[in-house]
Each structure stands twice: as structure tokens, then as C-alpha cells.
Design an enzyme around this catalytic site. Structure first.
Site, PDB file in Angstrom:
ATOM      1  N   THR A 159       0.742  -1.094  -0.061  1.00  0.00           N
ATOM      2  CA  THR A 159      -0.095   0.179   0.001  1.00  0.00           C
ATOM      3  C   THR A 159       0.932   1.185  -0.090  1.00  0.00           C
ATOM      4  OG1 THR A 159      -1.607  -1.137   0.875  1.00  0.00           O
ATOM      5  CG2 THR A 159      -1.639   1.059   1.286  1.00  0.00           C
ATOM      6  N   ARG A 186     -13.226  -8.235   0.369  1.00  0.00           N
ATOM      7  CA  ARG A 186     -12.635  -7.720   1.784  1.00  0.00           C
ATOM      8  C   ARG A 186     -12.185  -6.489   1.602  1.00  0.00           C
ATOM      9  NH1 ARG A 186      -6.975  -5.933   2.286  1.00  0.00           N
ATOM     10  NH2 ARG A 186      -6.240  -6.656   4.353  1.00  0.00           N
ATOM     11  N   VAL A 187     -12.081  -5.455   2.724  1.00  0.00           N
ATOM     12  CA  VAL A 187     -11.609  -4.348   2.877  1.00  0.00           C
ATOM     13  C   VAL A 187     -10.461  -4.348   3.979  1.00  0.00           C
ATOM     14  CG1 VAL A 187     -12.022  -1.880   3.244  1.00  0.00           C
ATOM     15  CG2 VAL A 187     -13.717  -3.225   1.952  1.00  0.00           C
ATOM     16  N   GLY A 188      -9.220  -3.620   3.668  1.00  0.00           N
ATOM     17  CA  GLY A 188      -8.441  -3.676   4.853  1.00  0.00           C
ATOM     18  C   GLY A 188      -8.207  -2.130   5.357  1.00  0.00           C
ATOM     19  N   ASP A 189      -7.317  -1.966   6.117  1.00  0.00           N
ATOM     20  CA  ASP A 189      -7.277  -0.687   6.800  1.00  0.00           C
ATOM     21  C   ASP A 189      -7.105   0.506   6.134  1.00  0.00           C
ATOM     22  OD1 ASP A 189      -4.611  -1.548   5.819  1.00  0.00           O
ATOM     23  OD2 ASP A 189      -3.724   0.079   6.869  1.00  0.00           O
ATOM     24  N   THR A 209       0.591   1.070   6.569  1.00  0.00           N
ATOM     25  CA  THR A 209       0.788   0.000   5.385  1.00  0.00           C
ATOM     26  C   THR A 209       1.113  -1.386   5.814  1.00  0.00           C
ATOM     27  OG1 THR A 209       2.136  -0.289   3.531  1.00  0.00           O
ATOM     28  CG2 THR A 209       3.321   0.765   4.980  1.00  0.00           C
ATOM     29  N   GLY A 210       0.878  -2.348   5.273  1.00  0.00           N
ATOM     30  CA  GLY A 210       1.102  -3.721   5.779  1.00  0.00           C
ATOM     31  C   GLY A 210      -0.094  -4.318   5.745  1.00  0.00           C
ATOM     32  N   GLY A 212      -3.493  -5.306   6.733  1.00  0.00           N
ATOM     33  CA  GLY A 212      -4.561  -4.349   7.003  1.00  0.00           C
ATOM     34  C   GLY A 212      -5.418  -4.733   8.277  1.00  0.00           C
TER      35      GLY A 212
HETATM   36  N1  GLY Z   1      -2.680  -2.310   4.046  1.00  0.00           N
HETATM   37  C1  GLY Z   1      -3.582  -2.664   3.023  1.00  0.00           C
HETATM   38  C2  GLY Z   1      -4.343  -3.774   3.139  1.00  0.00           C
HETATM   39  O1  GLY Z   1      -4.190  -4.620   4.049  1.00  0.00           O
HETATM   40  O2  GLY Z   1      -5.333  -3.692   2.594  1.00  0.00           O
END
Ligand code: GLY
Length: 297
Positions: A159, A186-189, A209-210, A212
């Protein structure tokens, strides 16, 4: 004085080049950060953001992006949006033209089209090749992306998150295709205010970043900005988040979780739960790249 931070060596290089050019043209930090992330989204070599990024388990790209201003806490985001470039500009449009913070999926795409964005196929031949590899050997494809420890020469990517400070005002923004080969939807951070980004002119800005899921559970960006509000330096604020995550969340021992922060004096920092990380720092025309390793427990 203007300071901008951006994540990871390769995408960071692309991002900062475009952002500094735009800043010179317009003087606007928000425009500069949008331009930086747009350039990264447009680069098919960058496999974790925008065009040519790694797909979900159906072979489709679902993009997440967010932006936040520290002066009034306005924010905008999109998640799980398909076939629209640049996602960061749609997030900005959500912030500036709607009473909402986030639009999701097909309705984010519809909103984008209504605002003049042209749908396009962001899936490249290389995406198709990597997806075929995933279908043959899902675990190997996922492990490669997360660790980059096989013998191919591609660098690891993730990211792209940017933070900026200009005349006491902060902007934070992020754009990603999310976890490679994720379950559709799926949605991350990254599009989540407080998890992937946070900005508050009273304290500072932070981003992540990393992995999520873990960054979201930690509310990593909000936690870092709260640390700044308590008087920690940017580096101390990030260290505290990474240490807390290592203590409480064992999954972040295996896959890097990174938090970065910028304080009101332009001080910056980053910390990560495992692995290595590069942070680009641009300050009034001077560009440096800082290398970080796992935080000390
Ligand atoms: N940090 C990006 C994600 O996990 O979607």
C-alpha cells in the site's frame, strides 16, 4: 515549509516525483498528494496499487483509497471499487461533494462514473499471468507476495500511504489494491479513517501500510496521532504502536505492519512489527530515503 512522507522504496519514488512536481505547479498539498498517489496507481509495475495490481481470488481488482484533512477532519474514502482510475481522486470527490465519508463497491463505481470518471480495464497481462500462478499454487503465490523470499528479483510492494504538512496543516491519504488474492469484498485498513490514515492539525498525522486486518484492529493511525497529542515525538508515537501490536497481535510477527507519523514541527518517524521498510521524506525540495527495521520490544 512543506514536508511530505511516502511509503516503500519503489512506489515511493514514483509517488514523490509526481507529488513534488504538482506542489511546484499549484502550491496545494492536497493536490500534490492526490497527484502522487495517482502516479503510483497509474504505474502497472507497482503491483499493490491501481492499474496492474494483484487481484482478488476471482481475478478482479478491488481498489481502496482514502484522504483526510487535518484542519477540519473532513475525510473521503472508497472501498472494493472496480475498474475506476484514480481511486484516490474518487475518495477526494466523496470528501468534497458528499455528506458521507465512504462509498463502497459498485455504488462507489457508479458515483465515480456520475462524476466523470471513465470505467476502464485495469487488469494487465501481468495481472493475468500472476493470477494463473495463483490458481495453480495459491499458497505459494500468497507467500511470495508477503515475504518476497523466493529467488525472483521483484521487490516487495505494498500500500502507498502519504502524509503531508504545509504551514501547520496536515493531509493524510492512502491507496491500495489490498491483500493479494483476498476474498472478494474484503476491505483492509487503508480506506478506514483511524486505521489506514488520520490527520488532526491539533496533533499531527499518521498512516499505515502492511497487514490491514491487524492495523485496523489496532486503530494504528488514530493511536499514533493520539500519542502525538500526548506529547510524544513522531518516532516515539510510531514505536509505541508497533510495540503494542507486537505484544497483543501475534499475526503481525509474521507479516509487516508499519505505522508512520508526522508531527507539528515536521518531525517524522516510522516503526514496524517485523521485516524492513523504506520511507521517503521530502522537505522543501530535499528528498531522503530512510530505512527501518523491526521495532525493539
Ligand atoms: N494495508 C493494505 C491492506 O491490507 O489492504
Amino acid at each position: 515549509m512543506t514536508t511530505m512522507l511516502t511509503t516503500w522504496k519503489e512506489p515511493g519514488h514514483v509517488t514523490m516525483g509526481a507529488a513534488s512536481t504538482k506542489l511546484a505547479q499549484t502550491g496545494s498539498l492536497l493536490d500534490a498528494i492526490e497527484a502522487g498517489l495517482t502516479a503510483a496507481e497509474d504505474d502497472p509495475e507497482l503491483i499493490a496499487i491501481g492499474r496492474g495490481s494483484l487481484p482478488n481470488s476471482d481475478g478482479e481488482l478491488e481498489l481502496d483509497a482514502s484522504v483526510m484533512r487535518g484542519d477540519n477532519l473532513d475525510a473521503g474514502a472508497v472501498c472494493a471499487m472496480r475498474g475506476i482510475f484514480p481511486a484516490i481522486s474518487v475518495a477526494r470527490k466523496v470528501m468534497e461533494t458528499t455528506p458521507h465519508v465512504m462509498l463502497a463497491g459498485d455504488q462507489a463505481r457508479r458515483f465515480a462514473i456520475q462524476h466523470g470518471f471513465v470505467p476502464e480495464n485495469l487488469v494487465t497481462e501481468e495481472v493475468c499471468r500472476r493470477y494463473r500462478e495463483y490458481l495453480v499454487s495459491p499458497e505459494r503465490a500468497k507467500a511470495y507476495v508477503h515475504t518476497a523470499q523466493d529467488n525472483r528479483q521483484d521487490p516487495p510492494h505494498d500500500t502507498v500511504t502519504m502524509l503531508g504538512l504545509q504551514d501547520g496543516k496536515f493531509v493524510a491519504a492512502s491507496s491500495t489494491s489490498g491483500m493479494p488474492f483476498k476474498i472478494p469484498g474484503r476491505v483492509g485498513d487503508s480506506p478506514i479513517v483511524g486505521a489506514g490514515i488520520y490527520a488532526d492539525d491539533e496533533a499531527g498525522a499518521a498512516g499505515a501500510t502492511g497487514l490491514g486486518e491487524e492495523l485496523w484492529k489496532a486503530c494504528a493511525s488514530f493511536r499514533a496521532v493520539q500519542n502525538l497529542a500526548r506529547g510524544m515525538s513522531a518516532q516515539e508515537a510510531c514505536d509505541e504502536v508497533a510495540r503494542h501490536m507486537r505484544r497483543r497481535q501475534t499475526k503481525c510477527h509474521e507479516i509487516p505492519c508499519v505505522v508512520l507519523a508526522l508531527d507539528k514541527n515536521g518531525g517524522f518517524g516510522a516503526a514496524l512489527t517485523t521485516g524492513e521498510f523504506d520511507l521517503w521524506v521530502w522537505r522543501d525540495g530535499d528528498l531522503e530515503c530512510h530505512h527501518y527495521t523491526q521495532v525493539q520490544d
